[in-house]
Design a protein around this motif. Structure first.
Motif, PDB file in Angstrom:
ATOM      1  N   PRO A 246       0.834  -1.297   0.051  1.00 15.44           N
ATOM      2  CA  PRO A 246       0.003   0.007  -0.051  1.00 15.44           C
ATOM      3  C   PRO A 246       0.818   1.152   0.006  1.00 15.44           C
ATOM      4  CG  PRO A 246      -0.061  -1.017   2.155  1.00 15.44           C
ATOM      5  CD  PRO A 246       0.728  -2.055   1.188  1.00 15.44           C
ATOM      6  N   GLY A 247       2.257   1.220   0.414  1.00 10.74           N
ATOM      7  CA  GLY A 247       2.708   2.202   0.529  1.00 10.74           C
ATOM      8  C   GLY A 247       3.254   2.896  -0.609  1.00 10.74           C
ATOM      9  N   ALA A 248       3.235   2.043  -1.840  1.00 10.69           N
ATOM     10  CA  ALA A 248       3.790   2.498  -3.041  1.00 10.69           C
ATOM     11  C   ALA A 248       2.564   3.489  -3.622  1.00 10.69           C
ATOM     12  CB  ALA A 248       3.737   1.301  -3.909  1.00 10.69           C
ATOM     13  N   ALA A 249       1.426   3.072  -3.278  1.00  8.34           N
ATOM     14  CA  ALA A 249       0.299   3.971  -3.815  1.00  8.34           C
ATOM     15  C   ALA A 249       0.639   5.515  -3.122  1.00  8.34           C
ATOM     16  CB  ALA A 249      -1.024   3.442  -3.345  1.00  8.34           C
ATOM     17  N   VAL A 250       0.870   5.266  -1.655  1.00 10.37           N
ATOM     18  CA  VAL A 250       0.970   6.629  -0.989  1.00 10.37           C
ATOM     19  C   VAL A 250       2.047   7.607  -1.553  1.00 10.37           C
ATOM     20  CG1 VAL A 250       1.476   7.689   1.206  1.00 10.37           C
ATOM     21  CG2 VAL A 250      -0.092   5.897   1.240  1.00 10.37           C
ATOM     22  N   LEU A 251       3.055   6.770  -1.916  1.00 13.05           N
ATOM     23  CA  LEU A 251       4.334   7.644  -2.473  1.00 13.05           C
ATOM     24  C   LEU A 251       4.150   8.180  -3.714  1.00 13.05           C
ATOM     25  CD1 LEU A 251       7.036   5.309  -0.889  1.00 13.05           C
ATOM     26  CD2 LEU A 251       6.542   7.540  -0.121  1.00 13.05           C
ATOM     27  N   ALA A 252       3.299   7.252  -4.562  1.00 18.05           N
ATOM     28  CA  ALA A 252       3.198   7.781  -5.958  1.00 18.05           C
ATOM     29  C   ALA A 252       2.206   8.982  -5.876  1.00 18.05           C
ATOM     30  CB  ALA A 252       2.682   6.595  -6.929  1.00 18.05           C
ATOM     31  N   VAL A 253       1.083   8.795  -5.095  1.00 18.26           N
ATOM     32  CA  VAL A 253       0.405   9.999  -5.099  1.00 18.26           C
ATOM     33  C   VAL A 253       0.920  11.126  -4.574  1.00 18.26           C
ATOM     34  CG1 VAL A 253      -1.952  10.883  -3.922  1.00 18.26           C
ATOM     35  CG2 VAL A 253      -1.918   8.676  -5.188  1.00 18.26           C
ATOM     36  N   ALA A 254       1.927  11.265  -3.433  1.00 17.77           N
ATOM     37  CA  ALA A 254       2.472  12.140  -2.966  1.00 17.77           C
ATOM     38  C   ALA A 254       3.430  12.854  -3.927  1.00 17.77           C
ATOM     39  CB  ALA A 254       3.601  11.746  -1.843  1.00 17.77           C
ATOM     40  N   GLY A 255       4.128  12.106  -4.871  1.00 15.39           N
ATOM     41  CA  GLY A 255       4.667  12.860  -5.816  1.00 15.39           C
ATOM     42  C   GLY A 255       3.711  13.553  -6.793  1.00 15.39           C
ATOM     43  N   ALA A 256       2.841  12.849  -7.236  1.00 16.83           N
ATOM     44  CA  ALA A 256       1.777  13.498  -8.103  1.00 16.83           C
ATOM     45  C   ALA A 256       1.151  14.579  -7.739  1.00 16.83           C
ATOM     46  CB  ALA A 256       0.729  12.251  -8.448  1.00 16.83           C
ATOM     47  N   LEU A 257       0.790  14.875  -6.380  1.00 17.01           N
ATOM     48  CA  LEU A 257       0.011  16.027  -5.860  1.00 17.01           C
ATOM     49  C   LEU A 257       1.279  17.236  -6.031  1.00 17.01           C
ATOM     50  CD1 LEU A 257      -1.661  14.516  -2.747  1.00 17.01           C
ATOM     51  CD2 LEU A 257      -2.889  15.792  -4.941  1.00 17.01           C
ATOM     52  N   ARG A 258       2.474  16.885  -6.019  1.00 17.84           N
ATOM     53  CA  ARG A 258       3.516  17.942  -5.869  1.00 17.84           C
ATOM     54  C   ARG A 258       3.994  18.367  -7.485  1.00 17.84           C
ATOM     55  NH1 ARG A 258       3.639  15.592  -0.548  1.00 17.84           N
ATOM     56  NH2 ARG A 258       3.699  16.802   0.736  1.00 17.84           N
ATOM     57  N   GLY A 259       3.412  17.628  -8.441  1.00 18.44           N
ATOM     58  CA  GLY A 259       4.014  17.621  -9.793  1.00 18.44           C
ATOM     59  C   GLY A 259       3.707  18.624 -10.541  1.00 18.44           C
ATOM     60  N   GLY A 260       2.676  19.442 -10.330  1.00 20.07           N
ATOM     61  CA  GLY A 260       2.081  20.648 -11.132  1.00 20.07           C
ATOM     62  C   GLY A 260       0.970  20.422 -11.758  1.00 20.07           C
ATOM     63  N   ALA A 261       0.244  19.205 -11.788  1.00 19.56           N
ATOM     64  CA  ALA A 261      -1.183  18.885 -12.013  1.00 19.56           C
ATOM     65  C   ALA A 261      -2.244  19.700 -11.153  1.00 19.56           C
ATOM     66  CB  ALA A 261      -1.526  17.443 -12.492  1.00 19.56           C
ATOM     67  N   GLY A 262      -3.453  19.784 -11.711  1.00 12.93           N
ATOM     68  CA  GLY A 262      -4.422  20.273 -10.920  1.00 12.93           C
ATOM     69  C   GLY A 262      -5.028  19.482  -9.624  1.00 12.93           C
ATOM     70  N   ALA A 263      -5.203  18.001 -10.066  1.00 11.53           N
ATOM     71  CA  ALA A 263      -5.885  17.073  -9.373  1.00 11.53           C
ATOM     72  C   ALA A 263      -5.100  15.604  -9.496  1.00 11.53           C
ATOM     73  CB  ALA A 263      -7.398  17.171  -9.701  1.00 11.53           C
ATOM     74  N   VAL A 264      -5.243  14.597  -8.707  1.00 12.89           N
ATOM     75  CA  VAL A 264      -4.848  13.437  -8.636  1.00 12.89           C
ATOM     76  C   VAL A 264      -6.077  12.499  -8.509  1.00 12.89           C
ATOM     77  CG1 VAL A 264      -3.185  11.596  -7.786  1.00 12.89           C
ATOM     78  CG2 VAL A 264      -2.679  14.104  -8.130  1.00 12.89           C
ATOM     79  N   ARG A 265      -6.454  11.441  -9.444  1.00 13.33           N
ATOM     80  CA  ARG A 265      -7.306  10.540  -9.097  1.00 13.33           C
ATOM     81  C   ARG A 265      -6.578   9.147  -8.908  1.00 13.33           C
ATOM     82  NH1 ARG A 265     -12.167  11.999 -10.863  1.00 13.33           N
ATOM     83  NH2 ARG A 265     -12.309  13.481 -12.685  1.00 13.33           N
ATOM     84  N   TYR A 266      -6.985   8.362  -7.946  1.00 16.25           N
ATOM     85  CA  TYR A 266      -6.093   7.322  -7.267  1.00 16.25           C
ATOM     86  C   TYR A 266      -7.323   6.138  -7.505  1.00 16.25           C
ATOM     87  CZ  TYR A 266      -4.681   3.377  -4.694  1.00 16.25           C
ATOM     88  OH  TYR A 266      -4.072   2.053  -4.698  1.00 16.25           O
TER      89      TYR A 266
END
Length: 474
Positions: A246-266
């Motif tokens: 499950p940690g891989a999901a948390v870390l990938a989302v962490a990077g995505a939220l800080r990467g410049g897009a407006g929203a993240v769908r998990y």
């Protein structure tokens, strides 16, 4: 942007320039720059002891003329001739006229030296050092500062490969243009600090290798405008994690939220874990094609053997980043049939599996491996490792200059996938998203490790992405 050119390109430019200059002028320009670099590395010239290791190439001539300049400034200069009958005669005469001498005991002179100048093999050299040269290189490394002329002898200028023993330098002075091997491991870590001496070459606009710098990254970073909302800025979909990871999901989302897009769908089974860390995330149980509109997909980190979503994601007409477990189920045909861009982000072991060869082979020939993968899959490939490379089907290979060995920690690749996928959603091309993502990721890791370096967590890399972004734009 720092650019590097192949040996063939550099030599063509040298021939064109030499046709317009008096004989020997180009070598004198190189020697002058080399002598200045020697003096700066020594701190002072008068009274120091310098040993030149000289082979038969033109860089041996550069070393001899530079040695003559140092001798005239009061250094004691001795030359070790590895091929006496083929040494540059004009350079050798200039050295002797300035008070330099030919060494009668190479190992003794090296043991007493303050600086050893490596002019053994030029940019056209292939394979490792011969036994005599290797012995001298080892002795130099043990007792003195080592400065390489154009590139450390024994490394491949075009690929960065090291096929045998090679010089390990504290600094390298290269002439006219950087060579690809100076920017790519395993050769890069043997070059030490790099200094480029401009000798007046006219080079093509398109290089063989590029390395972004702060200004280049700042120009590429997405910025919201007054009319922007979260959807106009881009939505990145993330398929990651599993009951086991499950940690891989948390870390990938962490990077995505800080990467410049407006929203993240998990999309995946770790929604509760993701929301506990990041309530900003939009979550969906799946499948991906029912989760809502996205401008890019990231798939693979920690999904284990759950491969059903891969085909659905690849069928979407948006850029897709495939990482980690997703790479295990990928075929070239799946990628080649896509109309939107695909970015693959393997480490050396995953790249070896995709290419059907050993990990050691990939790490020894990183340039060749990333280009071959990009051609085989008709995709952009980000090859992670000691030197992170980004290659497309054509154009220059990009080298990331910001990484740190502290990034060799569990989960750091998941963060990289997230931030890079977010940049894809914000509108960057796969090549630019991979290059900028790796750049920010490396800067964030350096900040997390702090001055002098210390162990870091992948989550700390994600936490420092904002500071890295501000560092680039400031």
């Amino acid at each position: 942007m720092r650019t590097a050119y192949s040996v063939e390109t550099v030599r063509a430019a040298e021939r064109e320039l030499m046709a317009r200059l008096p004989e020997g002028a180009l070598m004198q320009r190189a020697a002058a720059g080399l002598a200045v670099a020697c003096g700066e590395l020594l701190g002072r010239v008068y009274g120091t002891r310098v040993v030149l290791l000289v082979g038969s190439g033109d860089n041996g001539g550069d070393a001899l003329y530079a040695g003559a300049r140092l001798a005239r400034r009061g250094a004691g200069v001795a030359v070790v001739l590895l091929s006496p009958e083929r040494a540059h005669q004009g350079g050798l005469a200039a050295l002797r006229a300035a008070g330099g001498r030919v060494s009668g005991d190479a190992l003794r002179d090296i043991a007493c030296a303050d600086l050893v100048v490596d002019g053994i093999v030029g940019i056209g050299g292939r394979g490792g050092l011969r036994p005599e040269a290797a012995q001298l290189a080892r002795a130099a490394r043990e007792s003195a500062l080592v400065l390489a002329v154009d590139l450390p002898s024994g490394v491949d200028a075009d690929s960065g490969e090291v096929r045998g023993e090679a010089v390990r330098a504290d600094a390298t002075v290269t002439f006219g243009a950087y060579k690809p091997g100076l920017l790519v491991d395993p050769a890069r870590e043997r070059a030490g600090a790099l200094r480029l001496v401009d000798i007046g070459l006219t080079l093509p606009e398109e290089a063989d290798v590029e390395a972004l710098q702060h200004a280049d990254v700042a120009d590429l970073l997405p910025r919201p405008t007054a009319e922007s909302d979260k959807y106009r800025r881009g939505v990145v979909g993330v398929v990651a994690g599993s009951a086991r990871y499950p940690g891989a999901a948390v870390l990938a989302v962490a990077g995505a939220l800080r990467g410049g897009a407006g929203a993240v769908r998990y999309v995946g089974p770790a929604a509760d874990k993701v929301l506990a860390h990041f309530p900003e995330t939009l979550v969906h149980p799946g499948p991906p094609d029912k989760a809502g509109r996205v401008q890019s997909w990231v798939i693979g980190p920690g999904i284990g053997d759950e491969s059903d979503a891969l085909a659905e994601v690849l069928a979407a007409d948006v850029p897709v980043l495939v990482d980690a477990d997703g790479l295990r189920f990928l075929t070239p045909r799946q990628v080649r049939e896509r109309t939107a861009e695909t970015l693959l982000t393997p480490h050396a072991g995953e790249a070896a599996a995709l290419l059907g060869r050993g990990r050691d082979e990939v790490e020894a020939a990183r340039m060749e491996s990333v280009r071959e993968l990009a051609a085989q899959y008709a995709a952009t490939v980000l090859l992670k490792g000691s030197t992170t490379l980004v290659a497309g089907a054509d154009g220059p290979v990009r080298v990331n200059p910001t990484g740190t060995s502290w990034l060799a920690t569990a989960g750091s690749g998941d963060v990289l996938s997230g931030v890079t996928g977010s940049l894809l959603a914000a509108g960057l091309t796969a090549r630019d998203a991979g290059s900028v993502g790796a750049y920010l990721h490396g800067l964030a890791a350096r900040r997390a490790a702090g001055p002098g370096g210390a162990p870091i967590l992948a989550s700390e890399v994600a936490d420092h992405l904002g500071a890295a972004w501000r560092n680039v734009t400031d």
